[in-house]
Design a protein around this motif. Sequence first.
Motif, PDB file in Angstrom:
ATOM      1  N   PHE A   1       0.853  -1.180   0.000  1.00 22.17           N
ATOM      2  CA  PHE A   1       0.000   0.000   0.000  1.00 22.17           C
ATOM      3  C   PHE A   1       0.892   1.234   0.000  1.00 22.17           C
ATOM      4  O   PHE A   1       1.976   1.229   0.581  1.00 22.17           O
ATOM      5  CB  PHE A   1      -0.882   0.052   1.256  1.00 22.17           C
ATOM      6  N   SER A   2       0.409   2.311  -0.592  1.00 23.45           N
ATOM      7  CA  SER A   2       1.056   3.606  -0.475  1.00 23.45           C
ATOM      8  C   SER A   2       0.430   4.287   0.741  1.00 23.45           C
ATOM      9  O   SER A   2      -0.775   4.197   0.957  1.00 23.45           O
ATOM     10  CB  SER A   2       0.792   4.419  -1.743  1.00 23.45           C
ATOM     11  N   ILE A   3       1.247   4.971   1.529  1.00 22.25           N
ATOM     12  CA  ILE A   3       0.772   5.604   2.766  1.00 22.25           C
ATOM     13  C   ILE A   3       0.883   7.123   2.641  1.00 22.25           C
ATOM     14  O   ILE A   3       1.917   7.652   2.249  1.00 22.25           O
ATOM     15  CB  ILE A   3       1.585   5.137   3.990  1.00 22.25           C
ATOM     16  N   SER A   4      -0.192   7.807   3.012  1.00 19.16           N
ATOM     17  CA  SER A   4      -0.221   9.260   2.991  1.00 19.16           C
ATOM     18  C   SER A   4      -0.591   9.781   4.371  1.00 19.16           C
ATOM     19  O   SER A   4      -1.560   9.322   4.976  1.00 19.16           O
ATOM     20  CB  SER A   4      -1.254   9.741   1.965  1.00 19.16           C
ATOM     21  N   ILE A   5       0.190  10.729   4.865  1.00 16.48           N
ATOM     22  CA  ILE A   5      -0.125  11.381   6.138  1.00 16.48           C
ATOM     23  C   ILE A   5      -1.010  12.580   5.811  1.00 16.48           C
ATOM     24  O   ILE A   5      -0.578  13.526   5.148  1.00 16.48           O
ATOM     25  CB  ILE A   5       1.136  11.826   6.890  1.00 16.48           C
ATOM     26  N   ASP A   6      -2.254  12.531   6.264  1.00 19.21           N
ATOM     27  CA  ASP A   6      -3.254  13.546   5.958  1.00 19.21           C
ATOM     28  C   ASP A   6      -3.271  14.630   7.034  1.00 19.21           C
ATOM     29  O   ASP A   6      -2.926  14.383   8.183  1.00 19.21           O
ATOM     30  CB  ASP A   6      -4.628  12.875   5.862  1.00 19.21           C
ATOM     31  N   ASP A   7      -3.677  15.822   6.638  1.00 20.11           N
ATOM     32  CA  ASP A   7      -3.833  16.966   7.548  1.00 20.11           C
ATOM     33  C   ASP A   7      -2.537  17.335   8.259  1.00 20.11           C
ATOM     34  O   ASP A   7      -2.555  17.794   9.403  1.00 20.11           O
ATOM     35  CB  ASP A   7      -4.929  16.702   8.593  1.00 20.11           C
ATOM     36  N   PHE A   8      -1.405  17.170   7.579  1.00 14.51           N
ATOM     37  CA  PHE A   8      -0.133  17.452   8.233  1.00 14.51           C
ATOM     38  C   PHE A   8      -0.035  18.916   8.640  1.00 14.51           C
ATOM     39  O   PHE A   8      -0.380  19.817   7.898  1.00 14.51           O
ATOM     40  CB  PHE A   8       1.058  17.109   7.331  1.00 14.51           C
ATOM     41  N   GLY A   9       0.451  19.115   9.852  1.00 10.93           N
ATOM     42  CA  GLY A   9       0.688  20.456  10.361  1.00 10.93           C
ATOM     43  C   GLY A   9      -0.355  20.949  11.335  1.00 10.93           C
ATOM     44  O   GLY A   9      -0.170  21.964  11.976  1.00 10.93           O
ATOM     45  N   THR A  10      -1.475  20.236  11.464  1.00  9.28           N
ATOM     46  CA  THR A  10      -2.529  20.711  12.355  1.00  9.28           C
ATOM     47  C   THR A  10      -2.672  19.873  13.611  1.00  9.28           C
ATOM     48  O   THR A  10      -3.362  20.264  14.532  1.00  9.28           O
ATOM     49  CB  THR A  10      -3.888  20.740  11.633  1.00  9.28           C
ATOM     50  N   GLY A  11      -2.033  18.727  13.640  1.00  9.90           N
ATOM     51  CA  GLY A  11      -2.118  17.849  14.813  1.00  9.90           C
ATOM     52  C   GLY A  11      -0.920  18.076  15.709  1.00  9.90           C
ATOM     53  O   GLY A  11      -0.529  19.205  15.993  1.00  9.90           O
ATOM     54  N   TYR A  12      -0.301  16.989  16.096  1.00 10.46           N
ATOM     55  CA  TYR A  12       0.847  17.061  16.988  1.00 10.46           C
ATOM     56  C   TYR A  12       2.093  17.570  16.281  1.00 10.46           C
ATOM     57  O   TYR A  12       2.972  18.139  16.887  1.00 10.46           O
ATOM     58  CB  TYR A  12       1.128  15.683  17.600  1.00 10.46           C
ATOM     59  N   SER A  13       2.197  17.309  14.991  1.00 11.51           N
ATOM     60  CA  SER A  13       3.291  17.798  14.148  1.00 11.51           C
ATOM     61  C   SER A  13       4.672  17.523  14.721  1.00 11.51           C
ATOM     62  O   SER A  13       5.567  18.348  14.619  1.00 11.51           O
ATOM     63  CB  SER A  13       3.145  19.303  13.882  1.00 11.51           C
ATOM     64  N   SER A  14       4.863  16.376  15.309  1.00 12.10           N
ATOM     65  CA  SER A  14       6.190  16.024  15.779  1.00 12.10           C
ATOM     66  C   SER A  14       7.002  15.525  14.593  1.00 12.10           C
ATOM     67  O   SER A  14       6.707  14.492  14.004  1.00 12.10           O
ATOM     68  CB  SER A  14       6.121  14.929  16.845  1.00 12.10           C
ATOM     69  N   LEU A  15       8.018  16.292  14.250  1.00 16.77           N
ATOM     70  CA  LEU A  15       8.840  15.916  13.105  1.00 16.77           C
ATOM     71  C   LEU A  15       9.579  14.609  13.351  1.00 16.77           C
ATOM     72  O   LEU A  15       9.881  13.885  12.403  1.00 16.77           O
ATOM     73  CB  LEU A  15       9.821  17.044  12.795  1.00 16.77           C
ATOM     74  N   ALA A  16       9.834  14.271  14.596  1.00 21.18           N
ATOM     75  CA  ALA A  16      10.519  13.019  14.905  1.00 21.18           C
ATOM     76  C   ALA A  16       9.718  11.816  14.436  1.00 21.18           C
ATOM     77  O   ALA A  16      10.285  10.797  14.047  1.00 21.18           O
ATOM     78  CB  ALA A  16      10.788  12.919  16.405  1.00 21.18           C
TER      79      ALA A  16
END
Length: 161
Positions: free
Chosen positions: A53-68
Motif C-alpha cells: 500500500f502507499s501511505i499518505s499522512i493527511d492533515d499534516f501540520g494541524t495535529g501534533y506535528s512532531s517531526l521526529a
Amino acid sequence: QFSNKNLTEEMVFIINAAGAKSIWFQIEVTETSMMKTHDIAKFTLQEMKAAKFSISIDDFGTGYSSLAYLKYFNADNLKIDIEFIRSIEESHKEQSIVRAIILMAHELDMTVTAEGVEKEVQCEILRNFDCDIIQGFLRSQPLFKDAASAYLRECTFPPCE
C-alpha cells in the motif's frame, strides 16, 4: 481502526476478492490518529507498506506535528492541511511554512499534496515551491461516480496558468 490488529490482512483480503491490487491504493491516515496510537500505528503502517500500500499522512501540520515521528512512519506522501493553503497568497508566514514542509518532505523522499487549493494564485505559489500534487475545488468539486468517470476521460489536467 488501528486498534484492529488484523486491519491490513482484512484489507488485502477484500481487495484481492474484488480483483484489485494493494499497489493501486493509497491509505490516508491523519497525523492526529497516528500520534494517538503511536505504537499500533507504526506496526500497522509497516504491515501496510509490506503489503504494497502507499501511505499518505493527511492533515499534516494541524495535529501534533512532531517531526521526529516522520522517520518512524515511512510514508510516501504528506498532505498539507488546507489551513496553510487557505491564505497562502496573503501571508508570508504561511508561504514559509508550506515551503519548509515541501522541502522537508522531498528530502525524506515523500511526495507532497496541498489540500484545499481553490485559486490559480494558490496553485502558482505551490508550483513555484515544487509541490507535487494539488487537491481542491480549483480542478473539480466532488463528483459522483459517473460524472467523475466522464471528467477523467475528458480532462487533460493542465498545469497552473
